[in-house]
Design a protein around this motif. Structure first.
Motif, PDB file in Angstrom:
ATOM      1  N   GLN A  63       0.853  -1.183   0.000  1.00  0.00           N
ATOM      2  CA  GLN A  63       0.000   0.000   0.000  1.00  0.00           C
ATOM      3  C   GLN A  63       0.892   1.237   0.000  1.00  0.00           C
ATOM      4  O   GLN A  63       2.010   1.205   0.510  1.00  0.00           O
ATOM      5  CB  GLN A  63      -0.878   0.048   1.250  1.00  0.00           C
ATOM      6  CG  GLN A  63      -1.862  -1.085   1.384  1.00  0.00           C
ATOM      7  CD  GLN A  63      -2.623  -0.993   2.691  1.00  0.00           C
ATOM      8  OE1 GLN A  63      -2.046  -0.725   3.733  1.00  0.00           O
ATOM      9  NE2 GLN A  63      -3.926  -1.219   2.622  1.00  0.00           N
ATOM     10  N   THR A  64       0.363   2.328  -0.522  1.00  0.00           N
ATOM     11  CA  THR A  64       1.095   3.584  -0.408  1.00  0.00           C
ATOM     12  C   THR A  64       1.145   3.975   1.062  1.00  0.00           C
ATOM     13  O   THR A  64       0.368   3.465   1.876  1.00  0.00           O
ATOM     14  CB  THR A  64       0.401   4.703  -1.208  1.00  0.00           C
ATOM     15  OG1 THR A  64      -0.884   4.943  -0.652  1.00  0.00           O
ATOM     16  CG2 THR A  64       0.295   4.343  -2.688  1.00  0.00           C
ATOM     17  N   ILE A  65       2.040   4.902   1.388  1.00  0.00           N
ATOM     18  CA  ILE A  65       2.175   5.281   2.794  1.00  0.00           C
ATOM     19  C   ILE A  65       0.893   5.917   3.338  1.00  0.00           C
ATOM     20  O   ILE A  65       0.564   5.740   4.503  1.00  0.00           O
ATOM     21  CB  ILE A  65       3.398   6.180   3.044  1.00  0.00           C
ATOM     22  CG1 ILE A  65       3.358   7.451   2.214  1.00  0.00           C
ATOM     23  CG2 ILE A  65       4.685   5.410   2.783  1.00  0.00           C
ATOM     24  CD1 ILE A  65       4.444   8.445   2.530  1.00  0.00           C
ATOM     25  N   ALA A  93      -6.460   9.298  -3.808  1.00  0.00           N
ATOM     26  CA  ALA A  93      -6.492   8.359  -2.687  1.00  0.00           C
ATOM     27  C   ALA A  93      -7.766   8.483  -1.851  1.00  0.00           C
ATOM     28  O   ALA A  93      -8.099   7.563  -1.097  1.00  0.00           O
ATOM     29  CB  ALA A  93      -5.275   8.569  -1.793  1.00  0.00           C
ATOM     30  N   LEU A  94      -8.469   9.580  -1.974  1.00  0.00           N
ATOM     31  CA  LEU A  94      -9.644   9.844  -1.132  1.00  0.00           C
ATOM     32  C   LEU A  94     -10.696   8.733  -1.153  1.00  0.00           C
ATOM     33  O   LEU A  94     -11.187   8.340  -0.087  1.00  0.00           O
ATOM     34  CB  LEU A  94     -10.272  11.186  -1.508  1.00  0.00           C
ATOM     35  CG  LEU A  94     -11.464  11.648  -0.681  1.00  0.00           C
ATOM     36  CD1 LEU A  94     -11.079  11.776   0.782  1.00  0.00           C
ATOM     37  CD2 LEU A  94     -11.979  12.973  -1.194  1.00  0.00           C
ATOM     38  N   PRO A  95     -11.066   8.165  -2.292  1.00  0.00           N
ATOM     39  CA  PRO A  95     -12.084   7.100  -2.265  1.00  0.00           C
ATOM     40  C   PRO A  95     -11.656   5.854  -1.483  1.00  0.00           C
ATOM     41  O   PRO A  95     -12.510   5.102  -1.008  1.00  0.00           O
ATOM     42  CB  PRO A  95     -12.287   6.756  -3.744  1.00  0.00           C
ATOM     43  CG  PRO A  95     -11.793   7.934  -4.495  1.00  0.00           C
ATOM     44  CD  PRO A  95     -10.720   8.536  -3.655  1.00  0.00           C
ATOM     45  N   SER A  96     -10.359   5.646  -1.324  1.00  0.00           N
ATOM     46  CA  SER A  96      -9.863   4.458  -0.626  1.00  0.00           C
ATOM     47  C   SER A  96      -9.731   4.660   0.877  1.00  0.00           C
ATOM     48  O   SER A  96      -9.516   3.693   1.604  1.00  0.00           O
ATOM     49  CB  SER A  96      -8.498   4.051  -1.190  1.00  0.00           C
ATOM     50  OG  SER A  96      -8.609   3.802  -2.565  1.00  0.00           O
ATOM     51  N   LEU A  97      -9.829   5.890   1.353  1.00  0.00           N
ATOM     52  CA  LEU A  97      -9.669   6.156   2.784  1.00  0.00           C
ATOM     53  C   LEU A  97     -10.900   5.712   3.559  1.00  0.00           C
ATOM     54  O   LEU A  97     -12.027   5.838   3.082  1.00  0.00           O
ATOM     55  CB  LEU A  97      -9.417   7.653   3.013  1.00  0.00           C
ATOM     56  CG  LEU A  97      -8.133   8.232   2.422  1.00  0.00           C
ATOM     57  CD1 LEU A  97      -8.067   9.741   2.660  1.00  0.00           C
ATOM     58  CD2 LEU A  97      -6.917   7.562   3.004  1.00  0.00           C
ATOM     59  N   THR A  98     -10.662   5.216   4.779  1.00  0.00           N
ATOM     60  CA  THR A  98     -11.775   4.756   5.622  1.00  0.00           C
ATOM     61  C   THR A  98     -11.908   5.560   6.914  1.00  0.00           C
ATOM     62  O   THR A  98     -12.984   5.635   7.471  1.00  0.00           O
ATOM     63  CB  THR A  98     -11.597   3.270   5.981  1.00  0.00           C
ATOM     64  OG1 THR A  98     -10.350   3.086   6.649  1.00  0.00           O
ATOM     65  CG2 THR A  98     -11.652   2.394   4.744  1.00  0.00           C
ATOM     66  N   SER A  99     -10.827   6.142   7.393  1.00  0.00           N
ATOM     67  CA  SER A  99     -10.850   6.907   8.635  1.00  0.00           C
ATOM     68  C   SER A  99     -11.548   8.250   8.409  1.00  0.00           C
ATOM     69  O   SER A  99     -11.199   9.002   7.506  1.00  0.00           O
ATOM     70  CB  SER A  99      -9.423   7.140   9.126  1.00  0.00           C
ATOM     71  OG  SER A  99      -9.399   8.097  10.156  1.00  0.00           O
ATOM     72  N   GLU A 100     -12.532   8.544   9.245  1.00  0.00           N
ATOM     73  CA  GLU A 100     -13.271   9.800   9.102  1.00  0.00           C
ATOM     74  C   GLU A 100     -12.372  11.012   9.268  1.00  0.00           C
ATOM     75  O   GLU A 100     -12.539  12.017   8.579  1.00  0.00           O
ATOM     76  CB  GLU A 100     -14.420   9.843  10.106  1.00  0.00           C
ATOM     77  CG  GLU A 100     -15.521   8.847   9.792  1.00  0.00           C
ATOM     78  CD  GLU A 100     -16.677   8.956  10.768  1.00  0.00           C
ATOM     79  OE1 GLU A 100     -16.839  10.014  11.400  1.00  0.00           O
ATOM     80  OE2 GLU A 100     -17.416   7.961  10.878  1.00  0.00           O
TER      81      GLU A 100
END
Length: 111
Positions: A63-65, A93-100
């Motif tokens: 994964q990217t950092i 990368a925004l669509p892959s983020l899960t942390s609010e």
């Protein structure tokens, strides 16, 4: 004779480069996993690296950092990475983020 020493020194520097980059990558992943922003900054400063460059070179668990920081819930380091990356990279990368918290930081960075 001195030309041989110079060539030998250059060859040694080239050979030792991959070991150094492996150590840099390992340390980077460890600091991200531990959410240790201070040590990550220190590592970057010692190696004269920028997060933008590091993001292209280092992958943690494939994964990217930024995504690795999100996976490990490293919010402080994740926010630092978001602040230092170009807006285009953050938007991708925004669509892959899960942390609010990281999603909010990414949205603030993009807008």
């Amino acid at each position: 004779m001195w030309k041989i020493y110079i060539l030998l020194a250059i060859a040694m520097a080239v050979v030792s480069l991959p070991a150094h980059s492996d150590k840099l990558a390992l340390s980077t992943c460890e600091y991200i996993a531990a959410d240790d922003k201070k040590r990550l900054r220190s590592l970057l400063k010692q190696n004269r690296m920028k997060i933008k460059t590091l993001h292209k070179m280092v992958f943690c668990n494939n994964q990217t950092i930024l995504l690795f920081a999100d996976t490990r819930q490293a919010k402080d380091v994740g926010e630092l990475i978001i602040k230092k990356l170009p807006k285009k990279v953050v938007a991708e990368a925004l669509p892959s983020l899960t942390s609010e918290q990281l999603i909010a930081a990414a949205n603030n960075r993009i807008n």
